[in-house]
Write an enzyme that holds these catalytic residues in place. Structure first.
Site, short mmCIF file in Angstrom:
data_model
loop_
_atom_site.label_atom_id
_atom_site.label_comp_id
_atom_site.label_asym_id
_atom_site.label_seq_id
_atom_site.Cartn_x
_atom_site.Cartn_y
_atom_site.Cartn_z
N HIS A 179 0.82 -1.22 0.00
CA HIS A 179 0.00 0.00 0.00
C HIS A 179 0.85 1.27 0.00
O HIS A 179 0.35 2.36 -0.26
CB HIS A 179 -0.99 0.00 1.17
CG HIS A 179 -0.40 0.18 2.53
ND1 HIS A 179 -0.35 -0.84 3.46
CD2 HIS A 179 0.16 1.26 3.14
CE1 HIS A 179 0.20 -0.39 4.58
NE2 HIS A 179 0.52 0.90 4.40
N ASP A 209 0.11 -7.68 1.36
CA ASP A 209 0.49 -6.29 1.54
C ASP A 209 2.01 -6.12 1.56
O ASP A 209 2.58 -5.41 2.39
CB ASP A 209 -0.11 -5.70 2.82
CG ASP A 209 -0.04 -4.17 2.85
OD1 ASP A 209 0.14 -3.57 1.77
OD2 ASP A 209 -0.14 -3.59 3.95
N SER A 318 4.85 2.74 7.95
CA SER A 318 4.47 1.59 7.13
C SER A 318 5.62 1.15 6.23
O SER A 318 6.25 1.96 5.54
CB SER A 318 3.28 1.95 6.24
OG SER A 318 2.08 1.98 6.97
#
Length: 377
Positions: A179, A209, A318
């Site tokens: 993402h 992911d 992230s």
């Protein structure tokens, strides 16, 4: 003339001088001891005679006056040394072979530890390690691993976003979240030194992911050690490194709060559902425990088992690293809850609340070949 009654041969007979008289003094009743040749360069002397030899008696003697041929005895030191020499040589060769064999295995292990190898199951993929004197400390982990964590700036139709990544090969392979780079038209990567590279997408796996990118023209980079997440336990100390809000190389620490948490994230990074944050970061939306955090994940989602940690994570973390105290990567940080995204919240409640999640590193290692092949979901 009286005939002798003695049995023939009871007493030794002495040779004469040729006139019938015995020789005087009589010659000795023993034969001189002579060396017995055993081969080139080797001589063995006869051993003592048996106990019944002449002058030896029942109690034995010195063996110098025994009758008959010499009896074999203990092997003399010279012969023993000669016989044992090949055995000693063989033993030395065996030891040398063992040492060389072990050394060869070590060399082979080091030659394959170039940062490009993958490990099946829970094996360790070697890379940068923490010095022995600093092992077990946050400072030691931070000093060793910070050079292996990068900041990723992605430009897409949704705008600019900031994430993090982990260097796994010296020529610039970097692991991050899908993402973080999904839909990006341009990817810029900044090292801990401040040097910037352009990166290309190698492979993505939206279901997990995960994504793999490669820097253009990079070499000689420090690489992170990929550990074994199967050995992680609740309560273990951990360190998180990333670029929250664009602050490159930020280090936080905490513990593992829980394992195998079901976390749901959006598959499409450019879906327009991410909440823009001051500083260039994004509130990546995710679902946990039936609730949605940081916005709407949309209809295209994926769920994975995650490591929960209370190490402070913020937008921009992230794709960064969750690290154990030995300096091994045990997870890729992927979702975090920030109170600033809650309705009615104000700036005083913004920031991490100790609720973060990471993809276990064993999931990454099992997916590396797929990512390198440019395949994925």
């Amino acid at each position: 003339m009286t005939e002798s009654q003695r049995p023939s041969g009871e007493y030794p007979m002495y040779p004469s001088y040729g006139n019938g008289d015995p020789a005087y003094p009589p010659p000795p009743s023993y034969q001189p001891v002579r060396p017995v040749p055993m081969g080139a360069g080797t001589t063995v002397w006869p051993a003592p005679v048996p106990a019944d030899a002449h002058y030896g008696g029942a109690g034995g003697g010195d063996g110098l006056y025994g009758h008959g041929p010499a009896q074999p005895g203990a092997e003399p030191p010279a012969a023993r040394r000669r016989v044992r020499r090949p055995v000693a040589l063989l033993a030395a060769v065996a030891i040398a072979a063992a040492i060389i064999g072990g050394g060869t295995a070590t060399v082979i292990g080091r030659l394959t530890d170039d940062g490009t190898a993958t490990a099946a199951g829970g094996g360790i993929v070697p890379g940068t390690t923490v010095s022995q004197s600093s092992k077990g400390t946050v400072a030691g982990v931070a000093a060793a691993l910070s050079p292996t964590i990068v900041e990723i700036g992605a430009t897409s139709t949704a705008g600019q976003s900031t994430g993090s990544g982990v260097v796994i090969t010296s020529d610039g392979e970097i692991v991050t979240n899908n993402h973080v780079i999904a839909g990006a038209s341009q990817i810029k990567v900044t090292l801990s030194t401040g040097k910037t590279y352009t990166a290309d997408v190698v492979g993505t796996d939206a279901d997990k992911d995960l994504a793999l990118i490669r820097l253009q023209g990079a070499s000689g980079l420090k690489t992170a050690t990929l550990g074994d997440s199967s050995g992680v336990a609740v309560g273990d100390e951990v360190v998180a490194i990333g670029s929250p809000e664009g602050l490159t190389g930020t280090v936080t620490s905490g513990i593992v709060s829980a394992l195998d948490r079901d976390v749901t994230v959006a598959k499409d990074g450019d879906s327009g559902q991410e909440q823009e944050q001051q500083g260039g970061g994004r509130q990546w939306p995710f679902q946990f425990g039936g609730q949605q955090f940081n916005g709407d994940t949309g209809e295209s989602t994926t769920t994975y088992k995650a490591i929960q940690t209370d190490a402070s994570l913020n937008p921009g973390n992230s794709g960064g690293a969750l690290i154990n105290m030995d300096g091994e990567i045990i997870g890729i940080n992927s979702a975090m809850y920030s109170a600033s995204s809650a309705s009615g919240s104000d700036s005083s409640s913004a920031g991490s609340v100790g609720l973060g999640f990471a993809i276990p590193v064993n999931t990454l290692k099992a997916d590396l070949d797929t990512l390198r092949a440019g395949n994925g979901s």
